[in-house]
Each structure stands twice: as structure tokens, then as C-alpha cells.
Design a protein around this motif. Sequence first.
Motif, mmCIF file in Angstrom:
data_model
loop_
_atom_site.group_PDB
_atom_site.id
_atom_site.type_symbol
_atom_site.label_atom_id
_atom_site.label_comp_id
_atom_site.label_asym_id
_atom_site.label_seq_id
_atom_site.Cartn_x
_atom_site.Cartn_y
_atom_site.Cartn_z
ATOM 1 N N UNK A 123 2.672 13.382 20.158
ATOM 2 C CA UNK A 123 3.789 14.168 20.696
ATOM 3 C C UNK A 123 3.411 14.892 21.981
ATOM 4 N N UNK A 124 2.127 15.154 22.161
ATOM 5 C CA UNK A 124 1.632 15.821 23.361
ATOM 6 C C UNK A 124 1.066 14.830 24.373
ATOM 7 N N UNK A 125 1.279 13.536 24.130
ATOM 8 C CA UNK A 125 0.774 12.522 25.045
ATOM 9 C C UNK A 125 -0.715 12.265 24.907
ATOM 10 N N UNK A 126 -1.284 12.680 23.789
ATOM 11 C CA UNK A 126 -2.714 12.489 23.559
ATOM 12 C C UNK A 126 -2.925 11.451 22.465
ATOM 13 N N UNK A 127 -4.098 10.862 22.487
ATOM 14 C CA UNK A 127 -4.446 9.899 21.454
ATOM 15 C C UNK A 127 -5.331 10.591 20.422
ATOM 16 N N UNK A 128 -4.901 10.588 19.165
ATOM 17 C CA UNK A 128 -5.715 11.249 18.135
ATOM 18 C C UNK A 128 -6.983 10.465 17.829
ATOM 19 N N UNK A 129 -7.830 11.083 17.070
ATOM 20 C CA UNK A 129 -9.080 10.456 16.657
ATOM 21 C C UNK A 129 -8.800 9.378 15.606
ATOM 22 N N UNK A 130 -9.587 8.302 15.639
ATOM 23 C CA UNK A 130 -9.468 7.233 14.649
ATOM 24 C C UNK A 130 -10.281 7.597 13.411
ATOM 25 N N UNK A 131 -9.864 7.072 12.266
ATOM 26 C CA UNK A 131 -10.617 7.297 11.023
ATOM 27 C C UNK A 131 -11.738 6.279 10.856
ATOM 28 N N UNK A 132 -11.640 5.149 11.566
ATOM 29 C CA UNK A 132 -12.588 4.059 11.379
ATOM 30 C C UNK A 132 -12.021 2.969 10.483
ATOM 31 N N UNK A 133 -10.915 3.297 9.784
ATOM 32 C CA UNK A 133 -10.273 2.298 8.941
ATOM 33 C C UNK A 133 -9.253 1.519 9.779
ATOM 34 N N UNK A 134 -8.852 0.366 9.264
ATOM 35 C CA UNK A 134 -7.914 -0.509 9.964
ATOM 36 C C UNK A 134 -6.688 -0.722 9.081
ATOM 37 N N UNK A 135 -5.515 -0.629 9.708
ATOM 38 C CA UNK A 135 -4.256 -0.837 8.998
ATOM 39 C C UNK A 135 -3.679 -2.178 9.434
ATOM 40 N N UNK A 136 -3.367 -3.027 8.451
ATOM 41 C CA UNK A 136 -2.719 -4.308 8.730
ATOM 42 C C UNK A 136 -1.410 -4.335 7.942
ATOM 43 N N UNK A 137 -0.368 -4.822 8.576
ATOM 44 C CA UNK A 137 0.938 -4.895 7.929
ATOM 45 C C UNK A 137 1.496 -6.300 8.046
ATOM 46 N N UNK A 138 2.034 -6.778 6.936
ATOM 47 C CA UNK A 138 2.707 -8.069 6.860
ATOM 48 C C UNK A 138 4.189 -7.801 6.635
ATOM 49 N N UNK A 139 5.048 -8.501 7.385
ATOM 50 C CA UNK A 139 6.494 -8.413 7.194
ATOM 51 C C UNK A 139 7.029 -9.828 7.078
ATOM 52 N N UNK A 140 7.801 -10.071 6.035
ATOM 53 C CA UNK A 140 8.483 -11.350 5.853
ATOM 54 C C UNK A 140 9.963 -11.061 5.629
ATOM 55 N N UNK A 141 10.821 -11.735 6.394
ATOM 56 C CA UNK A 141 12.265 -11.552 6.278
ATOM 57 C C UNK A 141 12.881 -12.864 5.805
ATOM 58 N N UNK A 142 13.622 -12.783 4.707
ATOM 59 C CA UNK A 142 14.236 -13.956 4.091
ATOM 60 C C UNK A 142 15.747 -13.911 4.209
ATOM 61 N N UNK A 143 16.348 -15.065 4.192
ATOM 62 C CA UNK A 143 17.802 -15.201 4.246
ATOM 63 C C UNK A 143 18.454 -14.515 3.040
ATOM 64 N N UNK A 144 17.841 -14.657 1.869
ATOM 65 C CA UNK A 144 18.428 -14.140 0.631
ATOM 66 C C UNK A 144 17.346 -13.573 -0.286
#
Length: 129
Positions: free
Chosen positions: A67-88
Motif C-alpha cells: 500500500x505504501x509502494x514498498x515490497x515486503x520481506x519474503x518468508x522463503x516459502x513459495x506459493x503455487x496456485x492452480x486454477x481450472x475452469x469447466x463448462x459445467x
Amino acid sequence: MVNALKGKTLTTMTVILPNEEVAAELMDVANDHLEFMQEKSYQDDPLKLNQYYIFSGPEWKESVSFLDGKTPEKTGRVVMTLVEIYETDEGLHHHWIESKETHLLFESWLKEIGGEAQIHSFQKIIQIL
């Protein structure tokens, strides 16, 4: 195209991994999953997979710094996200059945490496820009 996704069914899986090395290992699994999806996904009927994404980035210690235009410190962990969108709903239901074996193996691997996963399934897209 964008409005065509409104009301479609999706699932997301967010995985938090202990470090970059484990995240690199997961990319091998993700590549295998992509091949699985290419082979098993329907492209033109009610079971159709409309969209498929995997994205990744660092976990941050906090987010208020943005919010202040700064980059916070990293934890060292990695976040991966999967998104799948289906018709039904039926398309996603079919995918869950098809992926049972690989999903159970993935859960076992996550436990071994100390990762975390959160899954949200059978959600509906309500807004698109």
C-alpha cells in the motif's frame, strides 16, 4: 470471450511449499499434470475444460507494505496456485474422478515435504472484467 466464463465452474488449489528447491520439484509434477490435462480434458462438450492456469510466486511476511509502494520481506516459502475452469459442474466432477490416483499421490508427497494445500472446488464465476 470474457463474459462467456460467467457462471462457469472452477476449482483452485493453492499450495505453500517450504522453499524454492521444493517448488522446482513441484514444477516437474505440474508439467506431468499439464500433460495429463491435455490428454484427459474434454474440449467441446458439457465436460469441457475452458481454462487452465498454474502460477507461482513468493510468500510475503505481510502485504500492507504494498500500500505504501514498498515490497515486503519474503518468508522463503513459495506459493503455487492452480486454477481450472469447466463448462459445467459435471466437467469438474468428472475431472476429480479421473485424477483420484494422482491427487492422492500428490497429497502424500505434500505431507512428506511439509507443504500445505487449500482446495476450493465447485465455485461459480460471478464477475469478470
